[in-house]
Design an enzyme around this catalytic site. Structure first.
Site, PDB file in Angstrom:
ATOM      1  N   GLN A 157      57.630  74.824  17.515  1.00 16.75           N
ATOM      2  CA  GLN A 157      59.042  75.505  17.463  1.00 16.75           C
ATOM      3  C   GLN A 157      58.835  76.647  18.214  1.00 16.75           C
ATOM      4  OE1 GLN A 157      61.560  74.329  16.437  1.00 16.75           O
ATOM      5  NE2 GLN A 157      63.052  75.667  16.885  1.00 16.75           N
ATOM      6  N   LYS A 184      63.977  67.593  11.700  1.00 11.17           N
ATOM      7  CA  LYS A 184      63.522  66.861  12.756  1.00 11.17           C
ATOM      8  C   LYS A 184      62.474  65.882  12.180  1.00 11.17           C
ATOM      9  CE  LYS A 184      63.377  70.263  16.062  1.00 11.17           C
ATOM     10  NZ  LYS A 184      62.633  71.408  16.581  1.00 11.17           N
ATOM     11  N   ASP A 194      58.870  68.298  24.621  1.00 11.73           N
ATOM     12  CA  ASP A 194      60.121  69.505  24.592  1.00 11.73           C
ATOM     13  C   ASP A 194      60.448  70.159  26.417  1.00 11.73           C
ATOM     14  OD1 ASP A 194      61.079  71.030  22.524  1.00 11.73           O
ATOM     15  OD2 ASP A 194      59.474  71.726  22.147  1.00 11.73           O
TER      16      ASP A 194
HETATM   17  N1  GUN Z   1      63.674  77.018  19.408  1.00  5.43           N
HETATM   18  C1  GUN Z   1      65.298  76.363  19.649  1.00  5.43           C
HETATM   19  N2  GUN Z   1      65.541  75.608  20.394  1.00  5.43           N
HETATM   20  C2  GUN Z   1      64.507  74.310  20.664  1.00  5.43           C
HETATM   21  C3  GUN Z   1      63.824  73.112  21.497  1.00  5.43           C
HETATM   22  O1  GUN Z   1      64.448  72.911  22.285  1.00  5.43           O
HETATM   23  N3  GUN Z   1      62.735  73.493  20.962  1.00  5.43           N
HETATM   24  C4  GUN Z   1      61.778  73.898  20.743  1.00  5.43           C
HETATM   25  N4  GUN Z   1      60.200  73.834  20.487  1.00  5.43           N
HETATM   26  N5  GUN Z   1      61.610  75.290  19.682  1.00  5.43           N
HETATM   27  C5  GUN Z   1      63.350  76.366  20.168  1.00  5.43           C
END
Ligand code: GUN
Length: 294
Positions: free
Chosen positions: A98, A54, A121
């Site tokens: 996350q 990311k 998100d």
């Molecule tokens: N963990 C797995 N997929 C995601 C996601 O799309 N966003 C976040 N914040 N954590 C994750």
């Protein structure tokens, strides 16, 4: 028939290039550089890989990336304090915490503490509610990517039979809403569904997001269907090495489907590209400049 492979890697790269061009325009015309803050708690290796990827892609798109790492033992109040700081930081337009979080932390409480305007998100209840009621919202990245991939196969999803396997808050539920907004006819199936194969066989568009390796068999799939596989499952290969497979038995399904996403290289790359799209949209909304169509 052998299915067309939906190249998520290439489609995501094109989307990131469009985001990068818009980021340059925002800097030029509005002196605005979108900023994304990612919070990683603990040492989950899969999460650490995502977070590195990311940060790299955020910077490649010309945005600012802020990484915050907290120890596995962090308290809920310390994490909430960091979220508050990021909420108040004018250089931060997107905040992503996350998941999963360690057990001493109430994930819903943390997700609800993120400023909804910075909720890239789309997990805040306000954004989930806005999506469900058809109001403009920041929408979860993986389902957004799934719909974009489906629309590379069928420009309009209106009237199509879509089947969503899985009902998680991260993928299944928001995906249902996005498909309804595209005027698809949506069926949701899950672990308690009877005659799963029969339900799946109705689908012109199949979205598999159950986290069960190769659960969907080729014989379940309607000939010509578009299959979007959200699963990322690590399994032991015959040679003893581990490999990644989806929720769909790919080798069988590609003999029947009209189009199918590979794993890896399908939905995965779209998730981060959509995160960049959401960060761009959030920055525009916060600054009050029109969001570009991407
Ligand atoms: N963990 C797995 N997929 C995601 C996601 O799309 N966003 C976040 N914040 N954590 C994750």
């Amino acid at each position: 028939m052998t299915a067309r492979i939906i190249d998520g890697k290439a489609i995501a790269a094109q989307l990131r290039a469009r985001v990068a061009a818009e980021v340059q325009r925002l800097a030029r015309e509005h002196n605005l550089t979108p900023g994304l803050a990612v919070v990683l708690v603990g040492e989950n290796p899969a999460s650490a890989v995502y977070v590195r990827s990311k940060a790299k892609q955020t910077e490649e798109a010309g945005m600012r990336s802020f990484d915050h790492r907290l120890p596995e033992s962090v308290s809920e109040s310390e994490l909430l304090a960091l979220v508050d700081t990021l909420n108040a930081d004018p250089a931060v337009h997107g905040i992503l915490v996350q998941l999963p979080l360690p057990p001493q932390i109430d994930s819903q409480k943390v997700l609800s503490a993120v400023d909804p305007a910075k909720d890239v998100d789309g997990f805040h209840p306000l954004n989930a509610g806005r999506l469900a009621t058809g109001l403009p919202a920041l929408t979860p990245c993986t389902p957004l990517g799934c719909v974009m991939l489906a629309k590379t196969v069928h420009a309009s999803l209106a009237g199509m039979e879509a089947v969503v396997l899985g009902r998680s808050n991260i993928v299944g539920k928001p995906l249902i809403q996005l498909l309804l907004a595209e005027n698809a006819t949506v069926t949701v199936a899950h672990s308690k569904t009877r005659d799963l194969a029969e339900v799946v066989r109705r689908a012109d568009l199949l979205f598999a997001a159950v986290g069960r390796p190769e659960m969907v068999r080729g014989a379940w799939i309607k000939p010509g269907a578009a299959v979007i596989d959200v699963g990322i499952n690590r399994v032991a290969g015959a040679d003893g090495k581990s490999r990644i497979v989806g929720d769909v038995a790919f080798a069988e399904a590609e003999q029947v489907a009209g189009a199918i996403t590979p794993v890896p290289g399908g939905v995965g790359p779209m998730t981060i590209a959509c995160l960049l799209v959401n960060t761009l949209r959030a920055a525009c909304a916060i600054r009050g400049v029109p969001a570009p169509a991407l």
